[in-house]
Design a protein around this motif. Sequence first.
Motif, PDB file in Angstrom:
ATOM      1  N   PRO A 816       0.795  -1.240   0.000  1.00 25.25           N
ATOM      2  CA  PRO A 816       0.000   0.000   0.000  1.00 25.25           C
ATOM      3  C   PRO A 816       0.823   1.284   0.000  1.00 25.25           C
ATOM      4  N   GLN A 817       2.131   1.197  -0.264  1.00 18.44           N
ATOM      5  CA  GLN A 817       2.946   2.398  -0.159  1.00 18.44           C
ATOM      6  C   GLN A 817       2.447   3.514  -1.077  1.00 18.44           C
ATOM      7  N   LEU A 818       2.349   3.228  -2.379  1.00 17.87           N
ATOM      8  CA  LEU A 818       1.939   4.259  -3.320  1.00 17.87           C
ATOM      9  C   LEU A 818       0.523   4.746  -3.043  1.00 17.87           C
ATOM     10  N   LEU A 819      -0.338   3.827  -2.575  1.00 20.33           N
ATOM     11  CA  LEU A 819      -1.713   4.220  -2.267  1.00 20.33           C
ATOM     12  C   LEU A 819      -1.726   5.202  -1.098  1.00 20.33           C
ATOM     13  N   ALA A 820      -0.853   4.980  -0.133  1.00 21.41           N
ATOM     14  CA  ALA A 820      -0.785   5.893   1.005  1.00 21.41           C
ATOM     15  C   ALA A 820      -0.244   7.256   0.588  1.00 21.41           C
ATOM     16  N   TYR A 821       0.670   7.279  -0.393  1.00 24.31           N
ATOM     17  CA  TYR A 821       1.198   8.549  -0.845  1.00 24.31           C
ATOM     18  C   TYR A 821       0.092   9.415  -1.454  1.00 24.31           C
ATOM     19  N   ILE A 822      -0.839   8.773  -2.157  1.00 25.73           N
ATOM     20  CA  ILE A 822      -1.962   9.509  -2.749  1.00 25.73           C
ATOM     21  C   ILE A 822      -2.850  10.078  -1.648  1.00 25.73           C
ATOM     22  N   ALA A 823      -3.159   9.222  -0.646  1.00 24.31           N
ATOM     23  CA  ALA A 823      -4.058   9.649   0.429  1.00 24.31           C
ATOM     24  C   ALA A 823      -3.443  10.757   1.267  1.00 24.31           C
ATOM     25  N   GLY A 824      -2.134  10.880   1.294  1.00 32.04           N
ATOM     26  CA  GLY A 824      -1.491  11.852   2.160  1.00 32.04           C
ATOM     27  C   GLY A 824      -1.078  13.136   1.477  1.00 32.04           C
ATOM     28  N   THR A 825      -1.475  13.332   0.230  1.00 32.75           N
ATOM     29  CA  THR A 825      -1.055  14.511  -0.511  1.00 32.75           C
ATOM     30  C   THR A 825      -2.248  15.418  -0.788  1.00 32.75           C
ATOM     31  N   VAL A 826      -2.044  16.740  -0.601  1.00 37.54           N
ATOM     32  CA  VAL A 826      -3.128  17.704  -0.825  1.00 37.54           C
ATOM     33  C   VAL A 826      -3.444  17.811  -2.312  1.00 37.54           C
ATOM     34  N   GLU A 827      -2.385  18.064  -3.143  1.00 33.73           N
ATOM     35  CA  GLU A 827      -2.609  18.173  -4.568  1.00 33.73           C
ATOM     36  C   GLU A 827      -3.019  16.822  -5.146  1.00 33.73           C
ATOM     37  N   PRO A 828      -3.806  16.826  -6.184  1.00 35.23           N
ATOM     38  CA  PRO A 828      -4.214  15.553  -6.782  1.00 35.23           C
ATOM     39  C   PRO A 828      -3.028  14.872  -7.464  1.00 35.23           C
ATOM     40  N   VAL A 829      -2.898  13.574  -7.259  1.00 35.38           N
ATOM     41  CA  VAL A 829      -1.872  12.770  -7.919  1.00 35.38           C
ATOM     42  C   VAL A 829      -2.507  12.125  -9.144  1.00 35.38           C
ATOM     43  N   ASP A 830      -1.839  12.249 -10.289  1.00 36.88           N
ATOM     44  CA  ASP A 830      -2.417  11.772 -11.537  1.00 36.88           C
ATOM     45  C   ASP A 830      -1.894  10.405 -11.953  1.00 36.88           C
ATOM     46  N   PHE A 831      -0.721  10.024 -11.452  1.00 31.72           N
ATOM     47  CA  PHE A 831      -0.139   8.742 -11.827  1.00 31.72           C
ATOM     48  C   PHE A 831       0.621   8.158 -10.625  1.00 31.72           C
ATOM     49  N   ILE A 832       0.635   6.850 -10.546  1.00 31.04           N
ATOM     50  CA  ILE A 832       1.534   6.152  -9.623  1.00 31.04           C
ATOM     51  C   ILE A 832       2.283   5.102 -10.436  1.00 31.04           C
TER      52      ILE A 832
END
Length: 943
Positions: A816-832
């Motif tokens: 779940p590392q990359l998934l957690a990075y998305i959940a913890g970022t204010v700006e929208p993440v477009d790709f992992i």
Amino acid sequence: MDALLKALESGATVVTVNSRLARLVRMQYASRMNAQEKRAWATPNVLSMKQWIARAWDTYLDHLPADLPEELTLPLDPAQENAVWEAVVASTEAGKMLLQVSGAAEAACKAYALLRQYGLTLKNLTNLGSSEPAYFRAWAEAFERRCAEMGRQSAADLPARIAELIASGSIDVGRDVWFAGFDRVTPVNNRLREVMRARWINVGEWQPQPVAASSRARISFPTEKDELGAAAAWAHSVARDQHDAQIGIVVPELHKCAAPVRRAFLEEFHPEAVACGRVPRQTAFNISYGGALIDEPVVRAALLLLEATASPIIPFETASRLLLTPYLFGGEVNDAQRGLTDFVLRDQGGIETNFRTIASLLNSSGAMSAARKVQNIGAIPIPPDDEVQLPGVWMERFLLTLEAGAWTIGARLDSREQQAVDAWRGELARLEQLDDVVEPESMEETLNRLVRFCTQRIFQPEGSSARVQIMGLLEANNLSFTHLWVVGMHDGVWPPGASPTPFLPLRLQVRHNMGNATPALAYNFAKSITDRLMASAPTIIASWPRRDDTAELRPSPFLASLDETTMDALKIPPRTALETALLQGAPQMEIFPDPVGPALVKGVLVSGGTKLLKDQSECPFRAFATHRLGAEELPSPSMGMDPRARGSIVHDVLEQVWSALEDSDTLQKTTDEALRELVAGITSKAVESRLAERLDLAKTARTLETRRTIEVVMEWMEWERRREQPFRVEMVEDHAVGEAAPQNAPMDESDASLRNERIVVDLGAIKIHAQRDRVDSVYGDDDPAMEAPKYLVIDYKTGNIDSVTKAWDEEQPTEPQLLAYIAGTVEPVDFIALAKVRKGECRFQGLGREELRITKLNARQRSTFKAADDWDAKVASWTGTLQRLGTEFQTGLAEVNPRVPKACDYCPLPMFCRIHERENADAISDDDSNDGADEWTTGEENA
């Protein structure tokens, strides 16, 4: 035995066939004196044959003048004789072809002793036949020449020498000598009797009188384990019901099966000791067979220390055992300090260390006194490989080393340990005795001798007066019991097969009836032993297992005359399982499920990072044990590069490379030569930094690792060049590109921007730290300055990535590392994306709002950036899954419930959760009923 005891009262000397019979005679004599109400009495002259010969020789030497006559030939002691034989065998062409000279020398020594026991010399070795007797004759001739040069003789010649001295009146052995328990009398021993009779010495012979039998029976069992368990249960029952019973358990090959015998009797007599792993110092039974002295922990610790001081480099396994043994460095260093030092040593990752490093680690753990002792050990000079000294000189060095290491000083030794220490000192002293018979040798050769002494020395602590005595067949000969059980009596071991020595001509052995040289001799000897054994107790049981691991077994032919019996007829109680025995009479246990631990405060920031979510997803118990209880796997050093260190080096290099390049435009403009120069300089520094504490890695290994990393990174940078959309690297590791890496800077938990790498992920119930490897801003094909960037979060991997990307679509995401990075970022993440950085396998594997294009290097290579059907919905689903895992951890969910396939394969906590015990219990339950199973043992989750 009444005749023997009366003779002892009259001042006679009793010579027994073995030490156990001598001890029994002394005990019987003491009982006789007590029965006569005597308060004190003279020590009876009861000795084994070996002791009697040695005392006779000492008596002769005591009556010689102070200056020994030059013509006096002294016998070699066992250590000296073995050393001479080894030197003789090793010096011959045949000996140089042997894989183990010491074994051949020992066998030759025994053959020579057998020859002398039958009054024969090398002149009797004619018609040699095979090559072994020829080799032996050459070795024996060289041995006799060497003895003549030294003015010595073999210890095997001493009985004949004593006979000569008795005949000449040079030795007074008393006027009444009894020989007890001798079934075989060799010609030399017969000569002793004859010369004593010729000197008008009364010579008596004693054999035990047959005991009237009230019950003799035989019984078989499916396996050896069943047989030993039944014998133990029978002995326990008899000992409990008849307080004056003398119980014997006889095992034909006790030296081979001492461990299972001990286990069976411990389970029967001391089940609580087996359950908790602590064997009592005094048991209700006594096994008359010891193991090798080298297997005693206190002796093993001494040898480990001596071996460690022979080289400046210490293997990790040796260093770890030295640290953890309680017999070294004095009693002031406690277990916690030893364990902490061992852990830190493991964590360094090296497979080799030295005393200086160990001393430093001990000092850091607070064990300053122990650290000084280790420093003292390290200060002892290591002799060069070509230095040779007499064994006595090396012995002094060994003693100095043990003193410096405070061996046994401050340790609380029990009786067994103290006896082992005394036995060790005796073996160590044997080295000095070799100075007269061996040439100077290296320290390694002397240490190998000492190891061999301790391996060959059978250590048997002083026996107890337990009423259940377990012994071998020959040792039980001539003894009497009230109850006797003989186990293992199948035809594979009794009668034994013929065992002629290969170093003497077979015709010679047959002509003189030597030992068990022929099947007939072995059979007749076994029959005489069996007949006496079957007349040594009123109640006798003989048993055998019906099969072993390889074949069906039949009873010994000597049991044919015994009646068959059964467990019921013998009134042997059914053997209960160990667990049942422990619970008998105990209060009823209350069982209740406890899958939930104490809850955490909602919204608390917890340590563990994304690893916490991974563990919670795979198994709640693992997450609770690891991140709440602090359980962790003990590090294990590995040879060469640790995979974790190798991955860290790659991370370090890529971080600094992109800090220098910053974007794709600069990468495209940089030539291959300039890029390689940049990567090489960064890699060299990264390898030296990461491997600074790996003293075991040679310069060559570091150079090879540097080259490997350069090639891997250069291959990966070629993939980066193939990305079609322009990009800028916004963040690498712990800092934004273009900024210096922060040194332990405090983190603002409210800042979750993409350019702040050290983010806090708020999952509602808990907060965790997250650390991203890299964040890119990706632009379209048009002018990058004219459009808003899209953000790509990259996680570097050096292992398999296919299973990781598949897990993104599962209910229980295992990565779940990359998934957690998305959940913890204010700006929208477009790709992992996962970036596999591995030689020959470099590629991207990603998912995003749209597809990213990468030009393939060739048709076989693949990198995929798939577009999700509904990216925002996918992100929302992932966030919900992570929040659920966070809530489970916050509420204390700790059930043993592996949720994904193979979750237990690499888990370090199986001894903690004991899941395999539940799986075994469920498997048994499934055999009885197929109504279903717990959810945690179904389907693929059992894999």
